[in-house]
Design a protein around this motif. Sequence first.
Motif, mmCIF file in Angstrom:
data_model
loop_
_atom_site.group_PDB
_atom_site.id
_atom_site.type_symbol
_atom_site.label_atom_id
_atom_site.label_comp_id
_atom_site.label_asym_id
_atom_site.label_seq_id
_atom_site.Cartn_x
_atom_site.Cartn_y
_atom_site.Cartn_z
ATOM 1 N N VAL A 72 30.342 38.001 31.333
ATOM 2 C CA VAL A 72 29.840 39.055 32.218
ATOM 3 C C VAL A 72 31.051 39.683 32.897
ATOM 4 C CG1 VAL A 72 27.589 38.005 32.642
ATOM 5 C CG2 VAL A 72 29.521 37.448 34.136
ATOM 6 N N GLY A 73 30.875 40.896 33.393
ATOM 7 C CA GLY A 73 31.958 41.578 34.082
ATOM 8 C C GLY A 73 31.633 41.788 35.551
ATOM 9 N N ILE A 74 32.638 41.685 36.396
ATOM 10 C CA ILE A 74 32.506 41.991 37.821
ATOM 11 C C ILE A 74 33.406 43.192 38.107
ATOM 12 C CG2 ILE A 74 32.754 41.165 40.185
ATOM 13 C CD1 ILE A 74 30.603 39.700 38.632
ATOM 14 N N THR A 75 32.825 44.254 38.636
ATOM 15 C CA THR A 75 33.599 45.477 38.889
ATOM 16 C C THR A 75 34.361 45.381 40.207
ATOM 17 O OG1 THR A 75 31.679 46.526 39.938
ATOM 18 C CG2 THR A 75 31.973 46.895 37.576
ATOM 19 N N LYS A 106 38.663 49.869 32.354
ATOM 20 C CA LYS A 106 39.563 48.887 31.762
ATOM 21 C C LYS A 106 39.132 47.498 32.220
ATOM 22 C CE LYS A 106 43.565 51.975 31.424
ATOM 23 N NZ LYS A 106 44.991 52.175 31.780
ATOM 24 N N PHE A 107 39.490 46.489 31.424
ATOM 25 C CA PHE A 107 39.078 45.133 31.783
ATOM 26 C C PHE A 107 40.275 44.201 31.807
ATOM 27 C CE2 PHE A 107 39.252 44.739 27.207
ATOM 28 C CZ PHE A 107 39.622 43.419 26.985
ATOM 29 N N GLN A 108 40.108 43.127 32.566
ATOM 30 C CA GLN A 108 41.067 42.026 32.608
ATOM 31 C C GLN A 108 40.302 40.717 32.490
ATOM 32 O OE1 GLN A 108 42.755 43.042 36.485
ATOM 33 N NE2 GLN A 108 44.705 43.467 35.481
ATOM 34 N N ARG A 109 40.919 39.726 31.880
ATOM 35 C CA ARG A 109 40.303 38.404 31.785
ATOM 36 C C ARG A 109 40.590 37.608 33.051
ATOM 37 N NH1 ARG A 109 43.203 35.745 28.386
ATOM 38 N NH2 ARG A 109 41.742 34.046 27.992
ATOM 39 N N GLY A 152 39.177 48.200 37.975
ATOM 40 C CA GLY A 152 38.448 48.050 36.725
ATOM 41 C C GLY A 152 37.486 46.878 36.768
ATOM 42 N N VAL A 153 37.406 46.156 35.663
ATOM 43 C CA VAL A 153 36.427 45.080 35.508
ATOM 44 C C VAL A 153 37.153 43.775 35.195
ATOM 45 C CG1 VAL A 153 34.462 44.250 34.152
ATOM 46 C CG2 VAL A 153 34.685 46.687 34.655
#
Length: 713
Positions: free
Chosen positions: A581-584, A565-568, A589-590
């Motif tokens: 880009v995503g940071i885990t 799952k992701f969050q802004r 989640g990300v």
Amino acid sequence: MISDDDLIELVRNYNPKTNEALIRAAYEFGGRMHDGQFRHSGEPYFTHPVAVAAILTEQQLDDATIITALLHDTIEDTKANYSIVAEEFGEEVAKLVDGVTKLTNLQLSSVETKQAENFRKLFMAMSKDMRVILVKLSDRLHNMRTIRSMRPDKQEQKARETMDIFAPLAGRMGMQWMREELEDLAFKVLNPDARSSIIRRFISMQRETGDVIQSITGDMRLEMEKVDIEADVFGRAKKPYAIWRKMQEKGQSFSRLSDIYGFRIITQSDEDCYRTLGAIHQRWRAVPGRFKDYISQPKSNGYRSIHTTVSGRDGKRVEVQIRTHQMHDVAETGVAAHWSYRDGVRSQNPFAVDPAKWIAQLTEQFDGEDDHEDFLEAVKLEMYSDQVFCFTPKGEVVKLPRGATPIDFAYAIHTRIGNACVGAKVDGMRVPLWTRVRNGQSVEIITAEGQTPQTTWLEIATTGKAKTAIRRSLREADRERFITLGRELARSAFAHVNKKATDKALETAAKQLRVGSADEVLARLGSAELTGRDVVQAIYPDLQAKPGKVVDARRAVIGLLPGQKFQRATCCEPLPGERIVGITFRGEGVVVHAIDCEQLADYESQLDRWLDLRWHDGSHAAVYGATLDVTIGNDAGVLGRICTLIGEGKANISDLVFKDRKPDFYRLLVYVELRDAQHLHTLMSALAAESDVASVARYRRSVSETDTSATAS
């Protein structure tokens, strides 16, 4: 991947005095800088710069260009920088590498106005050092040769970019072989079915008729022997894209096309070229209107050759090009021939043009274009043009693109002559101004004092120079009348959407439309170059936007692992349409950040936590929060009008925070929910157009204001 020894041997074949040590050092430096980097195909990344360098050796270019090819991605993609490259390999190489890097960073697949600006930058780079473009073209050629490892959407983007920009640019520079290969590689991506169909027809035709090329080549060699001319004869079938384009232009099927074969006869002297032409025309019937003498009238890029089309065996049309060996060298490498080496010294080919003069001549045609769209039209007209040669009454030669008219001829002589043109004579006969001039004709322009360009001339003219001059003259002559009319049209168009055409609104529209000033917007509105709808939509596009299929906000990001799952991130509040880009985070989640977020610096040493992400390409719902920093006048009803304007822009206000209260102005943070980055840009433009808004900007929290917490997507 070829070794450094093999690459040096390729250079030594034409330049025995090459600086082997410097090329070897560049090879080793590039390999070290790109160590651990890989292409989409899985190959080590350094295979690409080496392949680009090898392509440039085919054009027999100097050491600086070969070294630049080996290093052309080091400043952009590695820890190397300009100073390091300059220290290791000299200022000349560093400038070339920096030039290629800047070209690489141009986003060439953008909207028309932006593409026009990129054409300007291409010409600017070319004017500084043409070798930058030579490296970039070879870089694009190798990327197109290996394009299959890219994503399908990227393949299509790069292929379209190649077809629209790089292939015609290579052709304009005289590098016809590169143009043909770039076009064919792009064609393979953009229309693979059509290309495969043409290839199948070729194979079928060869089964039915045998090897036509070998037969005709043999016949031509025999004719050369009869008249005692020493010459090399080569034949080939035209590339699939060239055939497909001819089918489209003529509206004919493959079976009805005749001139799909081309032959070159390379002679020892200019005299032999004309003797060969006579022998060919004696043996085969010439096709009327298909003869061009580029030896007596060379192209601006140095190209010289005689072109003719004849009816060969069984009535098949074949194109024949006749030239000397020196002409052939320039025909193969074009403007690049200026840097070619032979036996360790710069080649003194008398037909190689001076690149500085060539690019000055080319860019001079576009200097008068202030408008992006007009500039782009002018460039494309010139890039794709073929030439005809006409004469003034005094016998001076004027070069024009195919399809040009006396109007173009007049402006080619001088803008003053064009503006005062009232008629023309071709070969002594009075003709309409829309007449298409042909090779070898004599054109006389009739002028009259007080004459000014007519609007209909825009439809008659074909050259960018003529169209630019006509538009400029029309705008200047009628500017005041157009401004008055445009102001009334603007008032009506804005009133239609319950807005006012204030000076500030018009200035904002001018900025959005990139036309210079509010008066220019009104002038173009009054002259029908812009419509009221264009001007209103520049500021308020959402007032007429149509809803489409909406992307699920829970699945808006592509590149996550299954179940993630992701969050802004709250620091940068990334929006769809921005690079991300995503940071885990373990158990959380990300967290998705904008690519330019300053908080990403905290994770530079933890690259295993980074994910390469992108937003889904579809339409998004207005659920993504962003913060606007707005300063408004402290007056009754202003805040209400601002809130109404945001609502009309299909954005929802989730919070308001006053940061500063002054007697005359308020500064506040407005939290709005938006669809994407374009929605944000549109909303900010609409706010900036309001006379009660002093300033509006996107607000992003600093590292001290936030932590790694995030808002739900």
